[in-house]
Design an enzyme around this catalytic site. Structure first.
Site, PDB file in Angstrom:
ATOM      1  N   ASP A 138       0.793  -1.170  -0.072  1.00 45.28           N
ATOM      2  CA  ASP A 138      -0.203  -0.056  -0.169  1.00 45.28           C
ATOM      3  C   ASP A 138       0.765   1.176   0.117  1.00 45.28           C
ATOM      4  OD1 ASP A 138      -2.511  -1.198  -0.044  1.00 45.28           O
ATOM      5  OD2 ASP A 138      -2.156  -1.673   2.006  1.00 45.28           O
ATOM      6  N   ARG A 183     -17.966  -5.270 -16.930  1.00 44.62           N
ATOM      7  CA  ARG A 183     -17.388  -6.372 -16.253  1.00 44.62           C
ATOM      8  C   ARG A 183     -16.515  -6.201 -14.991  1.00 44.62           C
ATOM      9  NH1 ARG A 183     -20.834  -8.096 -19.016  1.00 44.62           N
ATOM     10  NH2 ARG A 183     -20.955 -10.067 -20.463  1.00 44.62           N
TER      11      ARG A 183
END
Length: 389
Positions: free
Chosen positions: A141, A307
């Site tokens: 992160d 999608r």
């Protein structure tokens, strides 16, 4: 008080989520510690759980040879913390005392901790118990304060960007809007970097609450310009603006031919009051993760075929990039130098291209968020990327 004499015996552990580069960092610490400084290195297995339960073994040069490119961690990892160890009945117990006992029983002069925010917070608490600690910044992160970057981040960005590259061709073939969800509960460094590198048309991160109207307007404008497919990169902790959350609950109820019940309304009301720092999992709808909610809203409002791809733990696996191998090695060797000099209770860090260190108490419990005017955001906006704001 923690000792400041040079280390003769150290423990090393990896804690929290795994990522590429952990083995490179272990190697970076252990090799010079053993070969140059004749420091005994004891591997603590299973993270802080291993420190509590004394799962340890002496490491030798052959143990850390040939692991530079290996993913995962030879020591194993866990998310348990000594002060909150889980019990079979679901409760937790404070076993910090056992962790301290293991440290002394093994005759350690310092505990080297490879991990992210939680790892360094625990390391700081152990320092307050009188132990010597040293931290190495590991997280995909990149949200640790005090360092420009962390090892593991570049590898995850590369994996995510390659996934976006692959989505481009199928999105264009079917004229679809592809929504890809990346890791990042509270910060958007990974999604921002991967989205920019992969040419995502829309990037949604926790630091910038998004408006679904802005997203739909951007997609509509792209279609008017002949761009019939789009890529949306969204962090798992991305949040909608409060008004969008209310509308999402109502729309979800209409889709299922029912009225929002009191429980849903109550949850939605609470969601509005949450702050950025503790609402990383808040989706647009109370029933859906952010990627699914955004994809559904795009399809229902614009009629675009959508999608969703949730990349998940693929971002944590695989071999580290060359950048992360070098970074982890530099961090590790610098840590070994500090151990030989008796410098403890700090986190190794990268600042302005130089490896240095910062007091561990300045890192513990703090999160580095993406500033709204960060150069990466300015660059993305400059090439027409929409942030949903």
């Amino acid at each position: 008080m923690p000792s400041s004499s040079r280390a003769r015996c150290i423990g090393i552990l990896t804690s929290g989520g795994d990522c590429p580069g952990l083995n490179a960092a272990i190697r970076g610490v252990a090799k010079p510690a053993m070969s140059l400084y004749h420091i005994e290195v004891i591997g603590i297995e299973k993270g802080y759980r291993g420190l509590v339960e004394n799962h340890s073994r002496v490491l030798h040069l052959q143990d850390v040879s040939g692991i530079l490119t290996a993913g995962g961690t030879i020591l194993g990892t866990s998310r348990e913390k000594p002060h909150r160890m889980p019990l079979p009945n679901g409760k937790t117990v404070d076993l910090t005392g056992r962790a301290v006992e293991t440290y002394h029983r093994l005759g350690l002069d310092c505990l080297v901790c490879l991990g992210g925010n939680g790892t360094h917070k625990v390391a700081c608490s152990l320092m307050q118990q009188g132990l010597n600690v040293l931290g190495l910044p590991k997280t995909i992160d990149n949200d640790l304060v005090g360092t420009d970057t962390t090892f593991g981040h570049d590898s995850a960005v590369t994996t995510a960007a390659e996934a976006i590259d692959r989505l481009h061709s199928t999105a264009e073939a079917h004229l679809r809007a592809m929504v890809i969800e990346l890791m990042g509960h509270k910060v958007g460094w990974l999604t921002l970097s991967a989205g920019l590198a992969g040419g995502a048309d829309i990037i949604l991160i926790p630091e910038i609450p998004y408006d679904i109207d802005s997203i739909c307007q951007h997609l509509t404008e792209r279609r008017r310009r002949g761009k019939w497919f789009s890529i949306v990169a969204i962090a798992e902790g991305a949040m909608a603006k409060p008004s969008d959350k209310k509308e999402a609950v109502a729309e979800s109820a209409v889709a299922t031919n029912r009225k929002p019940d009191r429980k849903e309304k109550k949850k939605n009301g609470k969601a509005e009051k949450r702050t950025h720092s503790n609402s990383g999992n808040d989706p647009l709808s109370v029933e859906e993760r952010p990627s699914l909610a955004v994809a559904r809203a795009i399809h229902e409002r614009l009629g675009i075929d959508t999608r969703v791809t949730v990349l998940g733990h693929l971002q944590r696996g695989g071999v580290p990039t060359a950048f992360d191998r070098i970074l982890a090695t530099r961090f590790g060797t610098h840590a070994a130098d500090m151990l030989a000099e008796g410098k403890y209770n700090r986190m190794v860090a990268m600042r302005g291209g130089n490896v240095t260190s910062v007091p561990i108490e300045e890192v513990a419990g703090k999160i580095k968020h993406v500033p709204p005017d960060h150069p990466l955001i300015r660059a993305a906006r400059g090439v027409g990327t929409n942030f949903g704001d």
